[in-house]
Design an enzyme around this catalytic site. Structure first.
Site, PDB file in Angstrom:
ATOM      1  N   HIS A 174      12.987  -0.406  14.413  1.00 34.44           N
ATOM      2  CA  HIS A 174      14.216   0.122  13.807  1.00 34.44           C
ATOM      3  C   HIS A 174      14.013   1.578  13.411  1.00 34.44           C
ATOM      4  CE1 HIS A 174      11.743  -1.941  10.803  1.00 34.44           C
ATOM      5  NE2 HIS A 174      12.145  -1.023   9.921  1.00 34.44           N
ATOM      6  N   HIS A 176      15.323   4.444  10.842  1.00 32.81           N
ATOM      7  CA  HIS A 176      16.068   4.695   9.609  1.00 32.81           C
ATOM      8  C   HIS A 176      16.778   6.037   9.777  1.00 32.81           C
ATOM      9  CE1 HIS A 176      13.767   1.755   6.973  1.00 32.81           C
ATOM     10  NE2 HIS A 176      12.876   1.930   7.937  1.00 32.81           N
TER      11      HIS A 176
HETATM   12  P1  AMP Z   1      10.706  -1.038   7.185  1.00 34.09           P
HETATM   13  O1  AMP Z   1      10.108  -1.148   5.812  1.00 34.09           O
HETATM   14  O2  AMP Z   1      10.558   0.297   7.818  1.00 34.09           O
HETATM   15  O3  AMP Z   1      10.234  -2.171   8.074  1.00 34.09           O
HETATM   16  O4  AMP Z   1      12.269  -1.195   6.991  1.00 34.09           O
HETATM   17  C1  AMP Z   1      12.922  -2.422   6.905  1.00 34.09           C
HETATM   18  C2  AMP Z   1      14.243  -2.146   6.277  1.00 34.09           C
HETATM   19  O5  AMP Z   1      15.077  -3.264   6.459  1.00 34.09           O
HETATM   20  C3  AMP Z   1      14.165  -1.893   4.767  1.00 34.09           C
HETATM   21  O6  AMP Z   1      14.645  -0.585   4.474  1.00 34.09           O
HETATM   22  C4  AMP Z   1      15.057  -2.972   4.184  1.00 34.09           C
HETATM   23  O7  AMP Z   1      15.794  -2.520   3.080  1.00 34.09           O
HETATM   24  C5  AMP Z   1      15.949  -3.316   5.366  1.00 34.09           C
HETATM   25  N1  AMP Z   1      16.524  -4.651   5.332  1.00 34.09           N
HETATM   26  C6  AMP Z   1      15.875  -5.814   5.150  1.00 34.09           C
HETATM   27  N2  AMP Z   1      16.756  -6.834   5.200  1.00 34.09           N
HETATM   28  C7  AMP Z   1      17.968  -6.292   5.427  1.00 34.09           C
HETATM   29  C8  AMP Z   1      19.283  -6.827   5.572  1.00 34.09           C
HETATM   30  N3  AMP Z   1      19.522  -8.131   5.515  1.00 34.09           N
HETATM   31  N4  AMP Z   1      20.305  -5.963   5.800  1.00 34.09           N
HETATM   32  C9  AMP Z   1      20.078  -4.638   5.869  1.00 34.09           C
HETATM   33  N5  AMP Z   1      18.868  -4.076   5.744  1.00 34.09           N
HETATM   34  C10 AMP Z   1      17.824  -4.891   5.519  1.00 34.09           C
END
Ligand code: AMP
Length: 188
Positions: A174, A176
């Site tokens: 993903h 950001h």
């Molecule tokens: P990372 O720490 O780079 O793996 O980012 C994962 C991201 O997913 C974090 O910023 C979380 O806040 C986001 N996240 C986790 N669950 C959800 C969800 N259900 N909807 C939207 N974002 C999410």
């Protein structure tokens, strides 16, 4: 093979950094151990997640390490449920390959996640292979579309956390897309 994949990932992040325009920065956090983990940066919007980037807490490091253990076992992640609409999200952009939705724990006024609809081995950027080049480009271009839709085209940041030392917590690639406030540099 593994070392050639690593070199390719390093090359990819290097060229992302070199080729991006001055309106934003792409931060590929592969091997963020290059940044000292003990430094705290003053930010306009400090938060627990933001601190993870600057000075990872033991909790978040432990959670990231735990998440990494199951990273490549093929199990679905929370993002699969978002793609299938099993759990709700606020979708910002969608096409046949890419989905972009608002992060549930935003670190900036605009914080959108851009993901491939088909994970296809891309649990993290560090697992990218040459065959993923097309989808990687589509994800970047979708990030630009998101920035335009969200009104932050003038300046935004794209971050990819890859692996436990970058505090990656969801093992489905993903991007950001962050903006709507002044960003600081260097990142944590
Ligand atoms: P990372 O720490 O780079 O793996 O980012 C994962 C991201 O997913 C974090 O910023 C979380 O806040 C986001 N996240 C986790 N669950 C959800 C969800 N259900 N909807 C939207 N974002 C999410």
């Amino acid at each position: 093979m593994i070392s050639s994949q690593k070199s390719m990932a390093a090359l990819a992040s290097f060229s992302l950094l070199r080729n991006y325009s001055t309106t934003g920065r792409i931060v590929s956090s592969v091997r963020t151990s290059a940044y000292p983990s003990s430094i705290n940066f003053l930010t306009p919007n400090p938060s627990r997640r933001y601190l993870c980037r600057a000075s990872a807490t033991h909790d978040e490091q432990a959670a990231a390490k735990a998440a990494a253990i199951d990273a490549d076992n093929g199990a679905p992640t929370i993002f699969d449920k978002i793609i299938s609409k099993e759990i709700p999200s606020t979708i910002v952009y969608e096409d046949d390959k890419v989905l972009a939705f608002k992060d549930v724990n935003p670190q900036a006024p605009v914080h959108v996640l851009v993901i491939p609809k088909f994970r296809d081995g891309l649990t993290q950027l560090g697992k990218a292979e040459q065959r993923h080049g097309e989808i990687l480009g589509q994800l970047l271009y979708a990030s630009r579309i998101v920035a335009e839709k969200e009104g932050i085209l003038e300046g935004f940041r794209v971050v990819i956390n890859s692996g436990p030392s970058a505090c990656q917590s969801v093992y489905h690639l993903h991007l950001h897309v962050l903006g709507g406030r002044q960003m600081q540099w260097p990142p944590g």
